[in-house]
Design a protein around this motif. Structure first.
Motif, PDB file in Angstrom:
ATOM      1  N   TRP A  14      52.587   7.166  -4.974  1.00  0.00           N
ATOM      2  CA  TRP A  14      52.846   8.488  -4.748  1.00  0.00           C
ATOM      3  C   TRP A  14      54.165   8.799  -3.965  1.00  0.00           C
ATOM      4  CZ3 TRP A  14      51.485  13.722  -5.537  1.00  0.00           C
ATOM      5  CH2 TRP A  14      50.246  13.893  -6.114  1.00  0.00           C
ATOM      6  N   HIS A  36      40.841  16.446  -8.479  1.00  0.00           N
ATOM      7  CA  HIS A  36      41.896  16.344  -7.514  1.00  0.00           C
ATOM      8  C   HIS A  36      41.921  17.791  -7.026  1.00  0.00           C
ATOM      9  CE1 HIS A  36      46.054  15.056  -5.766  1.00  0.00           C
ATOM     10  NE2 HIS A  36      46.211  16.474  -5.926  1.00  0.00           N
ATOM     11  N   SER A  80      41.782   8.226   3.992  1.00  0.00           N
ATOM     12  CA  SER A  80      42.470   9.168   4.267  1.00  0.00           C
ATOM     13  C   SER A  80      44.025   8.823   4.291  1.00  0.00           C
ATOM     14  CB  SER A  80      42.059  10.096   5.514  1.00  0.00           C
ATOM     15  OG  SER A  80      42.208   9.451   6.638  1.00  0.00           O
ATOM     16  N   CYS A  99      47.286  15.764   4.895  1.00  0.00           N
ATOM     17  CA  CYS A  99      46.560  14.590   4.452  1.00  0.00           C
ATOM     18  C   CYS A  99      45.650  14.767   3.220  1.00  0.00           C
ATOM     19  CB  CYS A  99      45.551  14.661   5.638  1.00  0.00           C
ATOM     20  SG  CYS A  99      44.526  13.123   5.763  1.00  0.00           S
ATOM     21  N   THR A 100      45.531  13.573   2.737  1.00  0.00           N
ATOM     22  CA  THR A 100      44.672  13.596   1.538  1.00  0.00           C
ATOM     23  C   THR A 100      43.580  12.770   1.715  1.00  0.00           C
ATOM     24  OG1 THR A 100      46.475  13.893  -0.080  1.00  0.00           O
ATOM     25  CG2 THR A 100      44.443  13.031  -1.193  1.00  0.00           C
ATOM     26  N   LEU A 102      40.472  10.754   0.087  1.00  0.00           N
ATOM     27  CA  LEU A 102      40.256   9.906  -1.328  1.00  0.00           C
ATOM     28  C   LEU A 102      38.986   9.272  -1.337  1.00  0.00           C
ATOM     29  CD1 LEU A 102      43.783   8.291  -0.922  1.00  0.00           C
ATOM     30  CD2 LEU A 102      43.156  10.171  -2.786  1.00  0.00           C
ATOM     31  N   ALA A 113      40.142  13.381  -4.994  1.00  0.00           N
ATOM     32  CA  ALA A 113      41.144  13.458  -4.029  1.00  0.00           C
ATOM     33  C   ALA A 113      41.102  14.933  -3.579  1.00  0.00           C
ATOM     34  CB  ALA A 113      42.347  13.154  -4.666  1.00  0.00           C
ATOM     35  N   ARG A 114      40.942  15.132  -2.222  1.00  0.00           N
ATOM     36  CA  ARG A 114      41.072  16.530  -1.484  1.00  0.00           C
ATOM     37  C   ARG A 114      42.337  16.495  -0.783  1.00  0.00           C
ATOM     38  NH1 ARG A 114      36.247  19.504  -2.021  1.00  0.00           N
ATOM     39  NH2 ARG A 114      34.700  18.053  -2.743  1.00  0.00           N
ATOM     40  N   ASP A 115      43.300  17.555  -0.956  1.00  0.00           N
ATOM     41  CA  ASP A 115      44.579  17.531  -0.235  1.00  0.00           C
ATOM     42  C   ASP A 115      44.440  18.631   0.598  1.00  0.00           C
ATOM     43  OD1 ASP A 115      47.256  16.588   0.067  1.00  0.00           O
ATOM     44  OD2 ASP A 115      47.999  18.053  -1.286  1.00  0.00           O
ATOM     45  N   TYR A 116      44.759  18.411   1.787  1.00  0.00           N
ATOM     46  CA  TYR A 116      44.860  19.381   2.802  1.00  0.00           C
ATOM     47  C   TYR A 116      46.523  19.581   3.270  1.00  0.00           C
ATOM     48  CZ  TYR A 116      40.023  18.813   2.581  1.00  0.00           C
ATOM     49  OH  TYR A 116      38.763  19.107   2.107  1.00  0.00           O
ATOM     50  N   SER A 117      47.122  20.593   3.140  1.00  0.00           N
ATOM     51  CA  SER A 117      48.511  20.584   3.601  1.00  0.00           C
ATOM     52  C   SER A 117      48.938  21.889   4.161  1.00  0.00           C
ATOM     53  CB  SER A 117      49.388  20.118   2.288  1.00  0.00           C
ATOM     54  OG  SER A 117      49.041  21.033   1.335  1.00  0.00           O
TER      55      SER A 117
END
Length: 133
Positions: A14, A36, A80, A99-100, A102, A113-117
């Motif tokens: 990435w 994702h 993570s 933070c992702t 995984l 993949a859970r993306d928290y941004s």
């Protein structure tokens, strides 16, 4: 493949692929039927959905993104990874911190993949100095 190795590969890919807008390199890390979560409300199921999302997002960027990804924190088959990215939309900076979380299969591909941004207009330096990849 060990989870730490898979997570490090994910973070390195990435970090390098985002500035190059290399959707294929990122999609290669995803299990074909993997999920994702681009946000907690936007599920992208499967590698084709992830590719379409990345192509759409990268098309909006007018300069190479500046990326920083932390050393993964690992627990079992999950990891993570914190990240901090400055991207440029119409040449104006926008900072994303997040933070992702995984999960990986036995071959090291991402199954979830859970993306928290959080996104903020402008160029913002990341606080402190997390381990970069």
């Amino acid at each position: 493949m060990q989870t730490l190795e898979a997570a490090q590969r994910w973070a390195r890919t990435w970090a390098k692929a985002w500035p190059l807008k290399d959707a294929d390199a990122i999609v290669e890390l995803q299990a074909e039927d993997g999920d994702h979560w681009a946000s907690m409300f936007r599920l992208l199921h499967g590698s084709n959905a992830l590719r379409a999302y990345l192509v759409e997002c990268f098309a909006e960027e007018t300069k190479p993104a500046e990326t920083w990804f932390s050393e993964p924190l690992v627990d079992g088959s999950s990891a993570s990874v914190e990240y901090w990215v400055v991207m440029f939309i119409n040449d104006k900076p926008m900072t994303i911190s997040g933070c992702t979380v995984l999960s990986f299969d036995d071959s090291g591909l991402v199954t979830t993949a859970r993306d928290y941004s959080h996104v903020k207009d402008g160029y913002h330096q990341r606080p402190g100095s997390p381990l970069s990849i």
